[in-house]
Design a protein around this motif. Structure first.
Motif, PDB file in Angstrom:
ATOM      1  N   ALA A   1      -2.786   7.355   4.752  1.00  0.00           N
ATOM      2  CA  ALA A   1      -3.333   7.234   3.581  1.00  0.00           C
ATOM      3  C   ALA A   1      -4.876   6.479   3.755  1.00  0.00           C
ATOM      4  O   ALA A   1      -5.304   6.963   2.338  1.00  0.00           O
ATOM      5  N   VAL A   2      -4.506   5.350   3.855  1.00  0.00           N
ATOM      6  CA  VAL A   2      -5.352   4.140   3.547  1.00  0.00           C
ATOM      7  C   VAL A   2      -6.905   4.975   4.359  1.00  0.00           C
ATOM      8  O   VAL A   2      -8.060   4.668   3.685  1.00  0.00           O
TER       9      VAL A   2
ATOM     10  N   HIS B   1     -12.635   3.700   5.310  1.00  0.00           N
ATOM     11  CA  HIS B   1     -12.445   5.108   6.066  1.00  0.00           C
ATOM     12  C   HIS B   1     -13.597   5.562   7.051  1.00  0.00           C
ATOM     13  O   HIS B   1     -13.103   6.533   8.191  1.00  0.00           O
TER      14      HIS B   1
ATOM     15  N   VAL C   1       0.888   4.390  -3.031  1.00  0.00           N
ATOM     16  CA  VAL C   1       0.629   5.775  -2.060  1.00  0.00           C
ATOM     17  C   VAL C   1       1.840   6.516  -2.638  1.00  0.00           C
ATOM     18  O   VAL C   1       2.226   7.439  -3.557  1.00  0.00           O
TER      19      VAL C   1
ATOM     20  N   GLY D   1      -8.543   8.037   2.728  1.00  0.00           N
ATOM     21  CA  GLY D   1      -8.911   7.734   1.283  1.00  0.00           C
ATOM     22  C   GLY D   1      -7.883   9.626   0.401  1.00  0.00           C
ATOM     23  O   GLY D   1      -7.450  10.690   1.375  1.00  0.00           O
ATOM     24  N   PRO D   2      -7.963   9.004  -1.225  1.00  0.00           N
ATOM     25  CA  PRO D   2      -7.051  10.433  -2.138  1.00  0.00           C
ATOM     26  C   PRO D   2      -8.179  11.364  -1.395  1.00  0.00           C
ATOM     27  O   PRO D   2      -7.800  13.038  -1.387  1.00  0.00           O
TER      28      PRO D   2
ATOM     29  N   MET E   1      -4.640   7.136  -5.919  1.00  0.00           N
ATOM     30  CA  MET E   1      -5.208   6.273  -5.220  1.00  0.00           C
ATOM     31  C   MET E   1      -6.485   5.799  -5.667  1.00  0.00           C
ATOM     32  O   MET E   1      -7.215   5.606  -4.746  1.00  0.00           O
TER      33      MET E   1
ATOM     34  N   ASN F   1       1.008  -0.825  -0.270  1.00  0.00           N
ATOM     35  CA  ASN F   1       0.081   0.150   0.039  1.00  0.00           C
ATOM     36  C   ASN F   1       0.745   1.405   0.155  1.00  0.00           C
ATOM     37  O   ASN F   1       0.333   2.188  -0.423  1.00  0.00           O
TER      38      ASN F   1
ATOM     39  N   PHE G   1      -7.674   2.059  -0.790  1.00  0.00           N
ATOM     40  CA  PHE G   1      -7.943   3.207  -0.217  1.00  0.00           C
ATOM     41  C   PHE G   1      -8.931   4.277  -0.418  1.00  0.00           C
ATOM     42  O   PHE G   1      -9.450   5.268   0.353  1.00  0.00           O
ATOM     43  N   ASN G   2     -10.253   3.602  -0.932  1.00  0.00           N
ATOM     44  CA  ASN G   2     -11.581   4.036  -0.873  1.00  0.00           C
ATOM     45  C   ASN G   2     -12.707   3.231   0.104  1.00  0.00           C
ATOM     46  O   ASN G   2     -13.146   3.550  -0.586  1.00  0.00           O
TER      47      ASN G   2
END
Length: 961
Positions: free
Chosen positions: A350-351, A483, A130, A354-355, A474, A126, A479-480
């Motif tokens: 980052a996970v 959250h 990124v 998310g972007p 991402m 991951n 990454f989506n």
């Protein structure tokens, strides 16, 4: 010992695994009556130091936490707007608690055994994704030590691409833009000098790059906060046949055109602001991304995708033939420890966000910076640069007056030179913080009030239109998805469950010293008084750190028998390099620059020859005799042969084979007689502490692996620390840093003055809670445990090398080579089969191919030592079943190991042995079974089909992820 003395020494009983009754049983098995008798047999009398080691009195865990709190409050936590590569950030609590403070993550070993490392491997993949996405470069590694050394690795990689022959450097120049961070420039200068690289510093906008340059580096955004347009410069450099590295900021790249789209060959930087505390300089994960052209040369570790024996997706470290332990003096980098734990934190940040979350954070920072610039203009202060992301540079007539006002309000800015300062806005900055900053300038200007507008729509005007990012990043589902905290917590736990760590079972790795990382040692690391201090903060703000550093330096100097210590190197390999630079600097100071030959035994750690080459030295290999010891006759012949060029000797003690060689003092004297100095590799210091020392033995310098002997966790491959200790003649040649009050020394080797300073607290705690007597006891038990295991196993396996009394030091080598001819079983088969028994393999095929090296450490109790020995004995019996044709040479539990839950529970079972033998070979495995996540990895497939970023979701389907 009365009850109060017993309380003060309680940590020793908790750190050392075995109790008195177990100790007596183990001593009896070995055939000695006391620990001292064992030590007398194991360690030559000639190197035993008769003096009692005195460093500090032991304190209880509760006392220590009170004591370290008193030290902590001497640090003053200001709001930091200093920037320069270190920024205020927010560590999400779910990551702080479930990764940073979780032994399931911080006690893992480097993922060489991929089948029991799939969780951290996925997280590191991951991280690579990124970095690759944000930089728009296809290949990224799994982290480096810090931004400065990552820049140096890029420079060396470019240098090697253009100069294959280091003896005749045809393209010597490397351009460094004047607006690259100062600490990065200093590290580049240090690394360049031994290799004959000419550092040319200037302004990229008017630089003239010709065929004499092999590369260049620029900062984006730069140290002044500006966002320059580099396209034409990059084209100019590449037209001259050279390469370009861009030092950059991952958070800024959510808004800025990425380096790959600008044409850069490499992008480097720090992932610190992805949720990793400043920590007075570290530890932080650096990143390194490159074009595909560099896949065989990129430094550090790369996580790649392959398949296992059942055809399922499997992750592992890719292209390992690039590593220094294989390439040795031909290696282009000496990197061993990276910053895997911090890379995992950054990846999970980052996970979790998310972007869009990352872009929102970057945009908020940019909005606040815009508001600050508008407010400053209203007060009559014009920002120096038109475009910026998070940093504003302004000029003032009296910067000391402004500094006094700011510090009076607990605010830190970066004061570059008289009349100029910079302010960097971070993730945790708020609208009220911006007003506080403006108030400082209003007071300075004797204006009654200040104000600004927070315009949420106009921030984009601070970034040049040609540099606004338009490409997506991402986009992978990982990454989506995670959250919410519930999703994130469960994702982290699912990865943790795939990995074997010290909270599962012992990790008996020779040379790697996987000992207890006590909770009390680690707790203060996340306290804000330590975690929020900026490495460039004024000295009055870090008096607590200063006290801790001075005490730790004095303790390590006493333990090693030396005069001075530098805590700057932030890995063992970097400590090696720093030690060799000290030797190089010493010879140069005595007009002996021509002394460049370094003698290195053939059994040495792989980083030794790689470090020597990096330090500009010529490696001459010294043979081993038939007992595995240094061949003293060969050493003497070569020392005399090269006496006019001899820089020194690199030697590991006890030897890499786990033996206290009796001739070590003679070895040191031979080198000294020919004008050389002795560097002692401190990887095996856990067998010396309190009993002898490098200084007493006769060495001049050593490095210490604080992540081995002094209890800093391995963190799945880092962080590490590798301070160097030196004698009187070398103490003026230690690494320096631009923040040091006094000049001199051998140049900076790390970006921060004290390397990864926050984790020095762990080693400080280890020594303080054990005290002088406790650290000596730890050494005694490390040697006891190794000799006990050797005694149990030597009836079944040949032990490759031992001392004159059939003893070992703190580790020993089991020879598995005899099995291959009769059964086809190799060391790797034993390593994989140990997973079925719930254990991580010992060190595999080092220092001798076809062997395993076992080091139990002092922290394991007799029951755990016995479980591991029982597993090894059971595996021996399985090998004998193959030898006696009771089991097939191909279809047997060792060749098919490890056995996963999916394999064991499948409807089909086509093996000539039962499921129970495969999965539950000994009774204890039924009580707490650890299941390997995948079957045996096919490394060759992964290297031939190199994939180093997250693949499409469809690729996960075969194993139901």
């Amino acid at each position: 010992m009365n009850l109060f003395e017993k309380q003060a020494n309680e940590f020793s009983r908790r750190h050392i695994g075995s109790n008195e009754a177990e100790t007596r049983q183990m001593l009896s098995s070995i055939g000695v009556k006391t620990l001292e008798e064992l030590i007398d047999k194991a360690i030559p009398a000639s190197i035993r130091n008769p003096k009692t080691l005195l460093v500090t009195e032991a304190v209880s865990e509760a006392e220590y936490l009170d004591l370290i709190h008193e030290i902590a409050v001497k640090n003053r936590v200001f709001k930091n707007y200093i920037g320069q590569g270190y920024y205020e950030t927010i560590t999400p609590s779910v990551i702080l608690r479930n990764v940073f403070e979780n032994p399931g993550w911080y006690t893992q070993y480097t993922p060489y055994q991929a089948e029991i490392s799939q969780g951290r491997l996925e997280s590191l993949l991951n991280f690579q994704t990124v970095v690759s996405d944000l930089t728009a470069l296809p290949l990224a590694n799994a982290s480096l030590l810090d931004e400065g050394t990552a820049a140096a690795e890029a420079m060396i990689m470019f240098f090697n691409q253009k100069n294959r022959d280091h003896e005749h450097v045809g393209v010597p120049k490397f351009f460094v833009d004047r607006s690259v961070f100062k600490q990065t420039r200093d590290v580049l200068i240090t690394r360049a000098e031994p290799l004959g690289i000419d550092i040319i510093t200037g302004d990229f906008s008017n630089a003239k790059i010709d065929e004499s340059y092999f590369g260049a580096i620029v900062q984006y955004p730069n140290a002044e906060g500006s966002i320059p347009e580099y396209r034409s410069f990059i084209a100019q450099v590449q037209a001259a046949g050279a390469f370009v590295a861009m030092a950059t900021d991952l958070l800024a790249l959510t808004l800025l055109t990425p380096p790959g789209e600008l044409g850069a060959d490499v992008a480097i930087g720090s992932a610190q602001r992805f949720g990793v505390p400043i920590g007075f300089g570290g530890p932080h994960a650096a990143f390194f991304a490159a074009k595909e052209d560099f896949k065989r040369a990129i430094p550090g570790r790369i996580i790649g995708v392959s398949v296992d024996a059942q055809g399922n997706r499997a992750l592992r470290m890719a292209l390992q033939t690039r590593e220094q332990h294989i390439k040795r003096e031909k290696a282009t980098s000496n990197i061993c420890t990276a910053q895997a734990l911090l890379a995992n934190m950054a990846a999970m940040y980052a996970v979790y966000h998310g972007p869009q979350g990352l872009k929102d954070i970057a945009t908020r920072i940019n909005i606040l910076t815009h508001a600050l610039s508008d407010g400053l203009r209203e007060l009559g202060f014009e920002p120096v640069h038109e475009y910026f992301f998070d940093t504003i540079q302004v000029k003032v007539k009296d910067s000391e007056k402004l500094r006094s006002i700011a510090e009076g309000r607990n605010l830190n800015f970066f004061y570059e030179e008289p009349g100029k300062l910079s302010i960097s806005v971070g993730e945790n900055s708020s609208q009220s913080d911006i007003l506080d900053i403006l108030s400082v300038f209003a007071t300075y200007s004797e204006i009654d009030e200040s104000a600004t507008l927070f315009d949420y729509d106009q921030h984009a005007e601070l970034i040049p239109v040609t540099l606004n990012r338009s490409s997506a990043f991402m986009t992978h589902p990982v990454f989506n998805t995670h959250h919410s905290e519930t999703e994130m917590m469960r994702y982290l736990k699912s990865l943790e469950n795939k990995d074997l760590s010290l909270n599962t079972s012992m990790i008996p790795l020779g040379s790697c010293t996987m000992k207890l990382n006590a909770a009390s040692e680690l707790i203060p690391v996340s306290w804000p008084e330590f975690s929020k201090i900026h490495p460039f903060a004024p000295a009055f703000q870090w008096k607590g750190y200063h006290q801790m550093v001075l005490e730790l330096e004095s303790w390590l100097s006493a333990i090693t028998g030396f005069a001075a210590t530098s805590l700057q190197p932030n890995s063992g390999a970097q400590g090696e390099y720093a030690g060799l630079l000290a030797i190089r600097s010493y010879h140069a100071a005595h007009n002996q620059e021509h002394r460049q030959v370094m003698l290195i035994p053939i059994s040495a750690h792989g980083t030794n020859p790689a470090s020597a080459v990096m330090a500009g030295m010529k490696v001459v290999v010294v043979k081993s005799d038939e007992d595995g010891h240094i061949d003293i006759r060969d050493l003497k012949e070569k020392a005399v042969q090269y006496k006019n060029e001899l820089a020194g000797l690199m030697v590991t003690y006890p030897s890499t084979h786990g033996v206290f060689e009796e001739g070590i003092r003679d070895i040191c004297q031979i080198v000294h007689d020919q004008g050389g100095l002795v560097y002692m590799d401190g990887a095996n210091m856990n067998a010396q502490v309190g009993l002898t020392s490098p200084g007493f033995i006769g060495a001049d310098v050593c490095h210490l692996n604080l992540h081995k002997t002094f209890a800093i966790p391995h963190g799945g491959g880092g962080p590490g620390m590798g301070p160097i200790c030196v004698n009187e003649k070398l103490k003026d040649h230690l690494p320096r840093h631009w923040t040091d009050p006094e000049p001199g020394g051998s140049g900076a080797v790390s970006a921060a003055r004290y390397g990864s300073a926050s984790i020095l607290l762990i080693s400080y705690a280890y020594i303080k809670m054990l005290g002088s007597q406790g650290i000596r006891q730890a050494t005694l038990y490390a040697i006891l445990n190794a000799n006990y295991m050797k005694t149990r196993l030597e009836s079944y396996y040949p032990i490759l090398y031992t001392g004159p009394n059939n003893t070992c030091a703190h580790e020993f080598i089991v020879d598995l080579r005899p099995f291959k001819a009769s059964t086809g079983i190799e060391a790797e088969d034993v390593a994989k089969r140990l997973m079925d028994y719930g254990f991580h393999a010992p060190t595999l095929s080092f220092p001798v191919p076809g062997t395993i090296m076992i080091e139990p450490t002092e922290s394991e109790d007799k029951a755990e030592l016995d479980r591991f020995c029982d597993a090894m004995i059971a595996i021996y019996q399985e090998v004998m079943e193959i030898a006696e044709a009771k089991m097939d040479k191909v279809d047997n539990p060792l060749k098919n190991a490890p056995h996963t839950l999916h394999v064991i529970t499948a409807d089909e079972w086509n093996h000539g042995y039962g499921r129970e033998k495969a999965a539950f070979p000994l009774p204890y495995t039924r009580q707490n079974k650890f299941w390997p996540a995948i079957g045996r990895v096919n490394n060759t497939y992964g290297d031939r089909h190199l994939v180093c970023t997250c693949e499409p979701t469809s690729s996960y389907e075969s194993i139901g992820v």
